[in-house]
Design a protein around this motif. Structure first.
Motif, PDB file in Angstrom:
ATOM      1  N   GLN A 181      -1.234  -8.325  -5.192  1.00 57.41           N
ATOM      2  CA  GLN A 181       0.004  -8.798  -4.572  1.00 57.41           C
ATOM      3  C   GLN A 181       0.832  -9.595  -5.576  1.00 57.41           C
ATOM      4  O   GLN A 181       2.051  -9.415  -5.672  1.00 57.41           O
ATOM      5  CB  GLN A 181      -0.304  -9.645  -3.349  1.00 57.41           C
ATOM      6  N   TRP A 223      -1.093  -0.271  -1.993  1.00 61.37           N
ATOM      7  CA  TRP A 223      -1.812  -0.825  -0.851  1.00 61.37           C
ATOM      8  C   TRP A 223      -2.603   0.239  -0.111  1.00 61.37           C
ATOM      9  O   TRP A 223      -3.704  -0.027   0.383  1.00 61.37           O
ATOM     10  CB  TRP A 223      -0.865  -1.556   0.093  1.00 61.37           C
ATOM     11  N   ALA A 224      -2.083   1.468  -0.044  1.00 59.87           N
ATOM     12  CA  ALA A 224      -2.820   2.555   0.612  1.00 59.87           C
ATOM     13  C   ALA A 224      -4.106   2.871  -0.157  1.00 59.87           C
ATOM     14  O   ALA A 224      -5.170   3.058   0.447  1.00 59.87           O
ATOM     15  CB  ALA A 224      -1.944   3.800   0.721  1.00 59.87           C
ATOM     16  N   LYS A 283       9.443  -0.495  -3.252  1.00 64.95           N
ATOM     17  CA  LYS A 283       8.676  -0.493  -2.009  1.00 64.95           C
ATOM     18  C   LYS A 283       7.734   0.706  -1.910  1.00 64.95           C
ATOM     19  O   LYS A 283       6.598   0.575  -1.454  1.00 64.95           O
ATOM     20  CB  LYS A 283       9.626  -0.519  -0.814  1.00 64.95           C
ATOM     21  N   PHE A 284       8.187   1.891  -2.340  1.00 71.92           N
ATOM     22  CA  PHE A 284       7.338   3.074  -2.287  1.00 71.92           C
ATOM     23  C   PHE A 284       6.082   2.885  -3.143  1.00 71.92           C
ATOM     24  O   PHE A 284       4.969   3.221  -2.730  1.00 71.92           O
ATOM     25  CB  PHE A 284       8.119   4.308  -2.757  1.00 71.92           C
ATOM     26  N   ARG A 307       4.686   0.037  -4.007  1.00 75.94           N
ATOM     27  CA  ARG A 307       3.828  -0.956  -3.355  1.00 75.94           C
ATOM     28  C   ARG A 307       3.005  -0.323  -2.247  1.00 75.94           C
ATOM     29  O   ARG A 307       1.816  -0.614  -2.104  1.00 75.94           O
ATOM     30  CB  ARG A 307       4.665  -2.084  -2.764  1.00 75.94           C
ATOM     31  N   ASN A 308       3.662   0.535  -1.458  1.00 74.49           N
ATOM     32  CA  ASN A 308       2.949   1.190  -0.364  1.00 74.49           C
ATOM     33  C   ASN A 308       1.818   2.073  -0.880  1.00 74.49           C
ATOM     34  O   ASN A 308       0.739   2.116  -0.279  1.00 74.49           O
ATOM     35  CB  ASN A 308       3.912   2.009   0.491  1.00 74.49           C
ATOM     36  N   ILE A 309       2.053   2.760  -1.979  1.00 68.59           N
ATOM     37  CA  ILE A 309       1.008   3.599  -2.570  1.00 68.59           C
ATOM     38  C   ILE A 309      -0.169   2.737  -3.033  1.00 68.59           C
ATOM     39  O   ILE A 309      -1.334   3.048  -2.771  1.00 68.59           O
ATOM     40  CB  ILE A 309       1.570   4.435  -3.746  1.00 68.59           C
TER      41      ILE A 309
END
Length: 72
Positions: free
Chosen positions: A30, A47-48, A40-41, A43-45
């Motif tokens: 983080q 975290w996934a 954002k995309f 970051r989402n990857i």
């Protein structure tokens, strides 16, 4: 009395340690994502991937527990 439960206590301690490591890893990721201004995309990857790695680890632990109880 504690000698009877030594293995369970060690197992719980080990899983607690793993949980602690996952939390530290999440906090460090983080921090890196914030400082690097990652979109954002991305970051989402990230975290996934971390989430599915954690789910896989938990699933492995559950399977080990079920396997050891069913095979004595």
């Amino acid at each position: 009395m504690l000698q009877q439960y030594t293995e369970q206590i060690e197992t719980l301690g080990l899983y607690g340690f793993y949980l602690f490591l996952f939390i530290l890893m999440g906090l460090s990721v983080q921090d890196v994502l914030k400082r690097s201004n990652v979109p954002k995309f991305g970051r989402n990857i990230v975290w996934a991937v971390l989430f599915f790695g954690c789910v896989g680890f938990v699933f492995k632990a559950v399977v080990e527990i079920l396997w050891s109880t069913s095979h004595g």
